[in-house]
Write a protein that holds these residues in place. Structure first.
Motif, PDB file in Angstrom:
ATOM      1  N   PRO A   1       4.460  18.818   8.140  1.00  0.00           N
ATOM      2  CA  PRO A   1       5.402  19.881   8.502  1.00  0.00           C
ATOM      3  C   PRO A   1       5.770  19.802   9.976  1.00  0.00           C
ATOM      4  O   PRO A   1       4.912  19.947  10.843  1.00  0.00           O
ATOM      5  CB  PRO A   1       4.608  21.156   8.184  1.00  0.00           C
ATOM      6  CG  PRO A   1       3.178  20.769   8.385  1.00  0.00           C
ATOM      7  CD  PRO A   1       3.077  19.312   8.020  1.00  0.00           C
ATOM      8  N   LEU A   2       7.025  19.554  10.270  1.00  0.00           N
ATOM      9  CA  LEU A   2       7.464  19.402  11.653  1.00  0.00           C
ATOM     10  C   LEU A   2       7.833  20.755  12.259  1.00  0.00           C
ATOM     11  O   LEU A   2       8.141  21.711  11.539  1.00  0.00           O
ATOM     12  CB  LEU A   2       8.673  18.456  11.715  1.00  0.00           C
ATOM     13  CG  LEU A   2       8.453  17.055  11.122  1.00  0.00           C
ATOM     14  CD1 LEU A   2       9.737  16.240  11.203  1.00  0.00           C
ATOM     15  CD2 LEU A   2       7.316  16.335  11.831  1.00  0.00           C
ATOM     16  N   VAL A   3       7.838  20.824  13.581  1.00  0.00           N
ATOM     17  CA  VAL A   3       8.165  22.083  14.258  1.00  0.00           C
ATOM     18  C   VAL A   3       9.618  22.489  14.018  1.00  0.00           C
ATOM     19  O   VAL A   3       9.976  23.654  14.209  1.00  0.00           O
ATOM     20  CB  VAL A   3       7.894  21.975  15.776  1.00  0.00           C
ATOM     21  CG1 VAL A   3       6.416  21.801  16.049  1.00  0.00           C
ATOM     22  CG2 VAL A   3       8.695  20.836  16.399  1.00  0.00           C
ATOM     23  N   THR A   4      10.444  21.576  13.576  1.00  0.00           N
ATOM     24  CA  THR A   4      11.849  21.872  13.274  1.00  0.00           C
ATOM     25  C   THR A   4      12.023  22.597  11.943  1.00  0.00           C
ATOM     26  O   THR A   4      13.123  23.023  11.617  1.00  0.00           O
ATOM     27  CB  THR A   4      12.659  20.577  13.222  1.00  0.00           C
ATOM     28  OG1 THR A   4      12.092  19.716  12.213  1.00  0.00           O
ATOM     29  CG2 THR A   4      12.640  19.856  14.559  1.00  0.00           C
ATOM     30  N   GLY A   5      10.930  22.693  11.153  1.00  0.00           N
ATOM     31  CA  GLY A   5      11.034  23.242   9.809  1.00  0.00           C
ATOM     32  C   GLY A   5      11.263  22.177   8.758  1.00  0.00           C
ATOM     33  O   GLY A   5      11.308  22.465   7.556  1.00  0.00           O
ATOM     34  N   GLN A   6      11.412  20.942   9.177  1.00  0.00           N
ATOM     35  CA  GLN A   6      11.586  19.816   8.258  1.00  0.00           C
ATOM     36  C   GLN A   6      10.219  19.269   7.846  1.00  0.00           C
ATOM     37  O   GLN A   6       9.171  19.721   8.322  1.00  0.00           O
ATOM     38  CB  GLN A   6      12.401  18.717   8.933  1.00  0.00           C
ATOM     39  CG  GLN A   6      13.809  19.131   9.330  1.00  0.00           C
ATOM     40  CD  GLN A   6      14.454  18.117  10.239  1.00  0.00           C
ATOM     41  OE1 GLN A   6      14.192  18.081  11.436  1.00  0.00           O
ATOM     42  NE2 GLN A   6      15.296  17.265   9.657  1.00  0.00           N
ATOM     43  N   PHE A   7      10.256  18.259   6.979  1.00  0.00           N
ATOM     44  CA  PHE A   7       9.048  17.538   6.585  1.00  0.00           C
ATOM     45  C   PHE A   7       9.255  16.050   6.834  1.00  0.00           C
ATOM     46  O   PHE A   7      10.318  15.503   6.511  1.00  0.00           O
ATOM     47  CB  PHE A   7       8.714  17.756   5.108  1.00  0.00           C
ATOM     48  CG  PHE A   7       8.283  19.153   4.781  1.00  0.00           C
ATOM     49  CD1 PHE A   7       6.973  19.566   4.982  1.00  0.00           C
ATOM     50  CD2 PHE A   7       9.202  20.072   4.283  1.00  0.00           C
ATOM     51  CE1 PHE A   7       6.582  20.861   4.685  1.00  0.00           C
ATOM     52  CE2 PHE A   7       8.815  21.369   3.990  1.00  0.00           C
ATOM     53  CZ  PHE A   7       7.502  21.766   4.190  1.00  0.00           C
ATOM     54  N   LEU A   8       8.242  15.422   7.400  1.00  0.00           N
ATOM     55  CA  LEU A   8       8.186  13.969   7.482  1.00  0.00           C
ATOM     56  C   LEU A   8       7.247  13.513   6.380  1.00  0.00           C
ATOM     57  O   LEU A   8       6.102  13.972   6.303  1.00  0.00           O
ATOM     58  CB  LEU A   8       7.659  13.537   8.850  1.00  0.00           C
ATOM     59  CG  LEU A   8       7.515  12.029   9.092  1.00  0.00           C
ATOM     60  CD1 LEU A   8       8.879  11.371   9.148  1.00  0.00           C
ATOM     61  CD2 LEU A   8       6.744  11.764  10.372  1.00  0.00           C
ATOM     62  N   ILE A   9       7.739  12.624   5.517  1.00  0.00           N
ATOM     63  CA  ILE A   9       6.967  12.206   4.352  1.00  0.00           C
ATOM     64  C   ILE A   9       6.840  10.682   4.359  1.00  0.00           C
ATOM     65  O   ILE A   9       7.814   9.960   4.546  1.00  0.00           O
ATOM     66  CB  ILE A   9       7.638  12.666   3.036  1.00  0.00           C
ATOM     67  CG1 ILE A   9       7.872  14.180   3.065  1.00  0.00           C
ATOM     68  CG2 ILE A   9       6.791  12.278   1.828  1.00  0.00           C
ATOM     69  CD1 ILE A   9       8.637  14.710   1.856  1.00  0.00           C
ATOM     70  N   GLY A  10       5.641  10.199   4.182  1.00  0.00           N
ATOM     71  CA  GLY A  10       5.433   8.759   4.131  1.00  0.00           C
ATOM     72  C   GLY A  10       4.233   8.453   3.251  1.00  0.00           C
ATOM     73  O   GLY A  10       3.587   9.374   2.758  1.00  0.00           O
ATOM     74  N   GLY A  11       3.947   7.246   3.087  1.00  0.00           N
ATOM     75  CA  GLY A  11       4.642   6.087   3.545  1.00  0.00           C
ATOM     76  C   GLY A  11       4.071   4.864   2.867  1.00  0.00           C
ATOM     77  O   GLY A  11       3.294   4.929   1.914  1.00  0.00           O
ATOM     78  N   THR A  12       4.417   3.716   3.426  1.00  0.00           N
ATOM     79  CA  THR A  12       3.988   2.441   2.861  1.00  0.00           C
ATOM     80  C   THR A  12       3.296   1.604   3.922  1.00  0.00           C
ATOM     81  O   THR A  12       3.450   1.829   5.122  1.00  0.00           O
ATOM     82  CB  THR A  12       5.191   1.639   2.324  1.00  0.00           C
ATOM     83  OG1 THR A  12       6.048   1.270   3.422  1.00  0.00           O
ATOM     84  CG2 THR A  12       5.978   2.453   1.310  1.00  0.00           C
TER      85      THR A  12
ATOM     86  N   GLY B   1       0.836  -1.188   0.000  1.00  0.00           N
ATOM     87  CA  GLY B   1       0.000   0.000   0.000  1.00  0.00           C
ATOM     88  C   GLY B   1       0.871   1.239   0.000  1.00  0.00           C
ATOM     89  O   GLY B   1       1.751   1.390   0.847  1.00  0.00           O
ATOM     90  N   LEU B   2       0.654   2.125  -0.965  1.00  0.00           N
ATOM     91  CA  LEU B   2       1.430   3.358  -1.072  1.00  0.00           C
ATOM     92  C   LEU B   2       0.491   4.543  -0.905  1.00  0.00           C
ATOM     93  O   LEU B   2      -0.363   4.799  -1.750  1.00  0.00           O
ATOM     94  CB  LEU B   2       2.143   3.431  -2.429  1.00  0.00           C
ATOM     95  CG  LEU B   2       3.365   2.517  -2.587  1.00  0.00           C
ATOM     96  CD1 LEU B   2       3.677   2.269  -4.052  1.00  0.00           C
ATOM     97  CD2 LEU B   2       4.573   3.117  -1.895  1.00  0.00           C
ATOM     98  N   GLY B   3       0.625   5.238   0.200  1.00  0.00           N
ATOM     99  CA  GLY B   3      -0.134   6.451   0.440  1.00  0.00           C
ATOM    100  C   GLY B   3       0.816   7.626   0.476  1.00  0.00           C
ATOM    101  O   GLY B   3       1.999   7.508   0.175  1.00  0.00           O
ATOM    102  N   LEU B   4       0.310   8.773   0.848  1.00  0.00           N
ATOM    103  CA  LEU B   4       1.174   9.950   0.928  1.00  0.00           C
ATOM    104  C   LEU B   4       0.682  10.876   2.033  1.00  0.00           C
ATOM    105  O   LEU B   4      -0.465  11.326   2.016  1.00  0.00           O
ATOM    106  CB  LEU B   4       1.212  10.709  -0.402  1.00  0.00           C
ATOM    107  CG  LEU B   4       2.059  11.990  -0.391  1.00  0.00           C
ATOM    108  CD1 LEU B   4       3.533  11.666  -0.169  1.00  0.00           C
ATOM    109  CD2 LEU B   4       1.881  12.764  -1.696  1.00  0.00           C
ATOM    110  N   VAL B   5       1.565  11.143   2.981  1.00  0.00           N
ATOM    111  CA  VAL B   5       1.340  12.152   4.004  1.00  0.00           C
ATOM    112  C   VAL B   5       2.567  13.043   4.044  1.00  0.00           C
ATOM    113  O   VAL B   5       3.705  12.550   4.073  1.00  0.00           O
ATOM    114  CB  VAL B   5       1.112  11.520   5.394  1.00  0.00           C
ATOM    115  CG1 VAL B   5       0.975  12.598   6.464  1.00  0.00           C
ATOM    116  CG2 VAL B   5      -0.129  10.645   5.383  1.00  0.00           C
ATOM    117  N   ILE B   6       2.356  14.355   4.007  1.00  0.00           N
ATOM    118  CA  ILE B   6       3.447  15.324   4.102  1.00  0.00           C
ATOM    119  C   ILE B   6       3.208  16.133   5.367  1.00  0.00           C
ATOM    120  O   ILE B   6       2.252  16.899   5.459  1.00  0.00           O
ATOM    121  CB  ILE B   6       3.508  16.248   2.871  1.00  0.00           C
ATOM    122  CG1 ILE B   6       3.612  15.410   1.595  1.00  0.00           C
ATOM    123  CG2 ILE B   6       4.684  17.209   2.975  1.00  0.00           C
ATOM    124  CD1 ILE B   6       3.519  16.232   0.315  1.00  0.00           C
TER     125      ILE B   6
END
Length: 390
Positions: free
Chosen positions: A269-280, A262-267
């Motif tokens: 925005p973290l408080v650090t200014g980075q992005f956590l991107i997923g997932g499977t 299963g391939l979905g997508l969540v982007i």
């Protein structure tokens, strides 16, 4: 209902569910021994995306439980236990195709019917709120009142609030029980440990203790973390979830085949200014590794949805296993055949959201109180024939 509150309890597993159970039992004056095969939050909790969210939950008992879960996070943040750890925000589910729009519209209706505050965004209103999205985006549903929390930080707070000590590197190898339908404790490599109550919250490790190897499934997930991109990060009014993510969790058309991966997508925005991107969501593969096929697919989808991400570098990728149950619902409740043994496992990607509310509910169950959430849909007895305690 139990006639009296036990004095001692063994909790097996110190992920977010086990830590929450230990916390709420301790708050009731019960002396807890918390056993852990490795270290606190070392498995799914430490590799989670941190979503405290109703947005992606399947309509029915999981959505209802998640609503209670989010409410408890807010309560515990207000009381101070989760102060500084819970970030309030919205989740935006977005659709770019006919299929995604149809799934999202139906899901939005279900959220509204469950009492969740949502807002449908299209046209100019959509891009005013989410200017970084691709022009191909056709519909967004804003789910209000969501949040984010980092799993290992929540676990640390739960354990340190009342000085709960974790017996690390002490896996429970077997349940000890008598002939009268009671658990006596557990067998470990350090010897037998006994208590009035045993609670199993060991993720995939619960399968061996309960004899449910064919029911509890290790489901792999892969996630990515970018460098800091504060300007782009500031353009996100909340977490972005593709409609494809709903489909990867099972919100498909009736009769549609389940993909091997299963391939979905969540982007996020973290408080650090980075992005956590997923997932499977994968029922195979080494949990310690990422593969170029999955990483490339996730990145391509992310850039297609948020074109400016093409200028942001990927810093690292990681993977982990989440424990799923064959029928898609966790196991929460009394172990069939044992009056004083309980289980809480199989939350797959929903453990961060549900951990505290499940912890409180299991403590209530152990102490003979009315549970905070309806446990009937999650009753372990539905798999009674496979359990060693049956």
């Amino acid at each position: 209902m139990r006639s009296s509150i036990p004095q001692t309890a063994i909790v097996i597993g110190s992920g977010i569910v086990g830590a929450a159970i230990a916390y709420f039992l301790t708050r009731r004056g019960i002396r807890v021994q918390l056993l852990e095969a490795s270290a606190p939050a070392a498995e799914a909790t430490g590799a989670a995306d941190g979503a405290v969210s109703v947005a992606s939950k399947r309509p029915g008992p999981m959505m209802v439980a998640a609503i209670a879960g989010v409410a408890l996070y807010r309560e515990l943040e207000h009381e101070g236990l989760f102060a500084g750890l819970f970030k309030s925000r919205s989740t935006f589910i977005v659709a770019t195709s006919d299929e995604e729009c149809a799934v999202l519209e139906a899901h939005a209706d279900a959220l509204e019917q469950a009492g969740v505050r949502i807002e449908r965004l299209t046209g100019g209103a959509l891009f005013e709120v989410l200017p970084a999205l691709s022009p191909s985006t056709r519909l967004a549903v804003q789910v209000h009142g969501e949040g984010h929390a980092i799993g290992y930080q929540i676990v640390h707070r739960l354990l340190t609030a009342d000085g709960i000590v974790v017996d690390r590197h002490t896996p429970a190898n077997a349940l000890l029980r008598d002939a009268n339908g009671r658990a006596l404790g557990v067998e470990t490599h350090k010897g037998q440990i006994k208590a009035d109550v045993v609670v199993i919250a060991a993720g995939t490790g619960s399968a061996t203790l309960l004899g449910l190897a064919d029911i509890l499934i290790p489901r792999k997930g892969q996630l990515l973390v970018t460098e800091r991109a504060p300007r782009l990060n500031a353009a996100f009014a909340g977490s972005i979830m593709s409609g494809r993510y709903l489909m990867s969790k099972g919100n498909r058309k009736p009769g549609a085949p389940t993909p091997a991966r299963g391939l979905g997508l969540v982007i996020d925005p973290l408080v650090t200014g980075q992005f956590l991107i997923g997932g499977t969501r994968e029922d195979h593969g080494d949990r310690r590794t990422n593969d170029i096929g999955a990483v490339s697919h996730i990145l391509a989808d992310a850039v297609a949805l948020v074109p400016q991400l093409v200028h942001v570098r990927l810093l690292r990728s990681f993977a982990g296993n989440r424990t799923a149950v064959l029928d898609g619902l966790p196991l929460i409740g009394r172990v069939p055949g044992l009056d004083n043994a309980f289980v809480a496992t199989g939350f797959e990607g929903d453990g961060i959201c549900l951990g505290p509310i499940v912890g409180r509910t299991v403590a209530e169950l152990v102490c003979g109180e009315a549970p905070s959430i309806d446990l009937v849909p999650f009753d372990p007895a539905r798999f009674k024939s496979g359990m060693v305690a049956a």
